[in-house]
Motif scaffolding. Structure first.
Motif, PDB file in Angstrom:
ATOM      1  N   GLY A   1       0.820  -1.202   0.000  1.00 50.90           N
ATOM      2  CA  GLY A   1       0.000   0.000   0.000  1.00 50.90           C
ATOM      3  C   GLY A   1       0.852   1.249   0.000  1.00 50.90           C
ATOM      4  N   ASP A   2       0.151   2.387   0.066  1.00 49.87           N
ATOM      5  CA  ASP A   2       0.874   3.656   0.047  1.00 49.87           C
ATOM      6  C   ASP A   2       0.268   4.733   0.937  1.00 49.87           C
ATOM      7  N   ASP A   3      -0.924   4.481   1.512  1.00 52.13           N
ATOM      8  CA  ASP A   3      -1.563   5.579   2.226  1.00 52.13           C
ATOM      9  C   ASP A   3      -2.397   5.076   3.409  1.00 52.13           C
ATOM     10  N   LEU A   4      -3.035   5.992   4.085  1.00 52.21           N
ATOM     11  CA  LEU A   4      -3.743   5.712   5.333  1.00 52.21           C
ATOM     12  C   LEU A   4      -4.803   4.628   5.216  1.00 52.21           C
ATOM     13  N   ILE A   5      -5.531   4.585   4.112  1.00 46.82           N
ATOM     14  CA  ILE A   5      -6.597   3.589   3.936  1.00 46.82           C
ATOM     15  C   ILE A   5      -6.056   2.160   3.961  1.00 46.82           C
TER      16      ILE A   5
ATOM     17  N   ASP B   1       7.563   6.052  -2.030  1.00 41.07           N
ATOM     18  CA  ASP B   1       7.038   7.406  -1.880  1.00 41.07           C
ATOM     19  C   ASP B   1       5.690   7.424  -1.161  1.00 41.07           C
ATOM     20  N   GLY B   2       5.424   6.391  -0.376  1.00 41.22           N
ATOM     21  CA  GLY B   2       4.171   6.314   0.372  1.00 41.22           C
ATOM     22  C   GLY B   2       4.099   7.343   1.485  1.00 41.22           C
ATOM     23  N   SER B   3       2.918   7.461   2.057  1.00 37.61           N
ATOM     24  CA  SER B   3       2.662   8.406   3.137  1.00 37.61           C
ATOM     25  C   SER B   3       3.579   8.143   4.327  1.00 37.61           C
ATOM     26  N   THR B   4       4.155   9.202   4.876  1.00 40.17           N
ATOM     27  CA  THR B   4       5.093   9.093   5.991  1.00 40.17           C
ATOM     28  C   THR B   4       4.484   8.363   7.187  1.00 40.17           C
ATOM     29  N   GLU B   5       3.205   8.610   7.474  1.00 39.86           N
ATOM     30  CA  GLU B   5       2.538   7.972   8.605  1.00 39.86           C
ATOM     31  C   GLU B   5       2.481   6.451   8.445  1.00 39.86           C
ATOM     32  N   PHE B   6       2.617   6.012   7.247  1.00 41.24           N
ATOM     33  CA  PHE B   6       2.474   4.616   6.884  1.00 41.24           C
ATOM     34  C   PHE B   6       3.713   3.792   7.196  1.00 41.24           C
ATOM     35  N   LYS B   7       4.882   4.404   7.196  1.00 43.58           N
ATOM     36  CA  LYS B   7       6.153   3.679   7.295  1.00 43.58           C
ATOM     37  C   LYS B   7       6.262   2.810   8.538  1.00 43.58           C
ATOM     38  N   MET B   8       5.697   3.240   9.654  1.00 48.70           N
ATOM     39  CA  MET B   8       5.824   2.461  10.888  1.00 48.70           C
ATOM     40  C   MET B   8       5.054   1.145  10.825  1.00 48.70           C
ATOM     41  N   HIS B   9       4.151   1.001   9.856  1.00 48.60           N
ATOM     42  CA  HIS B   9       3.348  -0.210   9.717  1.00 48.60           C
ATOM     43  C   HIS B   9       3.929  -1.171   8.687  1.00 48.60           C
ATOM     44  N   ALA B  10       5.050  -0.799   8.080  1.00 48.77           N
ATOM     45  CA  ALA B  10       5.627  -1.603   6.998  1.00 48.77           C
ATOM     46  C   ALA B  10       6.801  -2.446   7.484  1.00 48.77           C
ATOM     47  N   ASP B  11       6.828  -3.698   7.027  1.00 49.61           N
ATOM     48  CA  ASP B  11       7.988  -4.556   7.238  1.00 49.61           C
ATOM     49  C   ASP B  11       9.100  -4.187   6.261  1.00 49.61           C
ATOM     50  N   TYR B  12       8.689  -3.629   5.123  1.00 47.53           N
ATOM     51  CA  TYR B  12       9.641  -3.301   4.060  1.00 47.53           C
ATOM     52  C   TYR B  12       9.136  -2.077   3.314  1.00 47.53           C
ATOM     53  N   VAL B  13      10.037  -1.155   3.016  1.00 48.54           N
ATOM     54  CA  VAL B  13       9.733   0.020   2.194  1.00 48.54           C
ATOM     55  C   VAL B  13      10.566  -0.108   0.926  1.00 48.54           C
ATOM     56  N   THR B  14       9.909  -0.088  -0.219  1.00 51.76           N
ATOM     57  CA  THR B  14      10.625  -0.269  -1.480  1.00 51.76           C
ATOM     58  C   THR B  14      11.527   0.926  -1.785  1.00 51.76           C
ATOM     59  N   VAL B  15      12.551   0.672  -2.542  1.00 48.07           N
ATOM     60  CA  VAL B  15      13.395   1.740  -3.059  1.00 48.07           C
ATOM     61  C   VAL B  15      12.621   2.466  -4.155  1.00 48.07           C
TER      62      VAL B  15
ATOM     63  N   ALA C   1      -1.749  -8.284   7.598  1.00 45.64           N
ATOM     64  CA  ALA C   1      -1.008  -9.134   6.657  1.00 45.64           C
ATOM     65  C   ALA C   1       0.314  -9.612   7.254  1.00 45.64           C
ATOM     66  N   GLY C   2       0.739 -10.771   6.806  1.00 43.62           N
ATOM     67  CA  GLY C   2       1.996 -11.345   7.274  1.00 43.62           C
ATOM     68  C   GLY C   2       3.213 -10.590   6.798  1.00 43.62           C
ATOM     69  N   LEU C   3       3.112  -9.957   5.641  1.00 43.03           N
ATOM     70  CA  LEU C   3       4.201  -9.131   5.111  1.00 43.03           C
ATOM     71  C   LEU C   3       3.590  -7.821   4.633  1.00 43.03           C
ATOM     72  N   ALA C   4       3.935  -6.740   5.311  1.00 44.58           N
ATOM     73  CA  ALA C   4       3.403  -5.412   4.997  1.00 44.58           C
ATOM     74  C   ALA C   4       4.473  -4.608   4.268  1.00 44.58           C
ATOM     75  N   VAL C   5       4.117  -4.097   3.093  1.00 41.29           N
ATOM     76  CA  VAL C   5       5.070  -3.350   2.275  1.00 41.29           C
ATOM     77  C   VAL C   5       4.487  -1.992   1.923  1.00 41.29           C
ATOM     78  N   MET C   6       5.334  -0.988   1.973  1.00 43.16           N
ATOM     79  CA  MET C   6       4.960   0.353   1.533  1.00 43.16           C
ATOM     80  C   MET C   6       5.865   0.750   0.376  1.00 43.16           C
ATOM     81  N   VAL C   7       5.290   1.400  -0.616  1.00 41.78           N
ATOM     82  CA  VAL C   7       6.099   1.895  -1.728  1.00 41.78           C
ATOM     83  C   VAL C   7       6.970   3.049  -1.240  1.00 41.78           C
TER      84      VAL C   7
END
Length: 175
Positions: free
Chosen positions: A113-117, A133-147, A125-131
């Motif tokens: 995902g990329d945003d609050l929704i 350029d996703g929302s900053t608030e989202f990063k703490m919920h991600a196991d991995y942030v893509t380059v 989910a077992g593996l949470a990924v944020m793109v």
């Protein structure tokens, strides 16, 4: 692609289903509407290749998006993605339905995902990924942030992560 830490590799090794948001993940998040009201979206060919590689490896892929678009439906058909849910306001409810119907556990499902929704699904989910350029608030919920940024190869990066963790990447490369 970044080096894959052992804890992330263990999570990615269990994935059997990758669920994706669309706007901001498969696209760059911009919505283009012409003067007749016709909407169009840009999809990156590498993301499509990543989806195809996952499917060849036996990993199912699905789209869960808050908007409805003919372009998304056509892209799903083109990529043979049969799990397509558009106009979704409660993504967690759809996620739970997919999980039940597929008889998978949370640990076997990844979500990008990329945003609050997207946060409620990310928490489940077992593996949470944020793109990237996703929302900053989202990063703490991600196991991995893509380059890569959304719509610019981020899904391909996730596909490569999963396939490498499952030792299937090399077998899928052209010889």
């Amino acid at each position: 692609m970044k080096t894959i830490p052992a804890s992330l590799r263990r999570k990615a090794a269990k994935i059997r289903l990758l669920l994706l948001d669309v706007d901001g993940v498969l696209t760059d998040g911009r919505i283009i509407i012409d003067d007749r009201g016709v909407e169009s979206k840009n999809f990156h060919v590498r993301d499509g290749q990543g989806i195809s590689l996952l499917k060849r490896s036996g990993i199912e892929v699905g789209f869960i998006t808050g908007r409805s678009s003919k372009a998304v439906r056509y892209r799903a058909i083109e990529l043979r993605v049969t799990l397509l849910f558009q106009g979704v306001q409660d993504k967690l409810r759809v996620y739970e339905r997919i999980k039940k119907q597929s008889r998978l556990t949370d640990e076997q499902i990844a979500y990008v995902g990329d945003d609050l929704i997207d946060i409620p699904v990310m928490r489940q989910a077992g593996l949470a990924v944020m793109v990237g350029d996703g929302s900053t608030e989202f990063k703490m919920h991600a196991d991995y942030v893509t380059v890569a940024k959304g719509g610019m190869g981020a899904v391909r990066e996730v596909a490569e992560l999963i396939l490498k963790a499952q030792n299937n990447w090399s077998a899928l490369l052209p010889r």
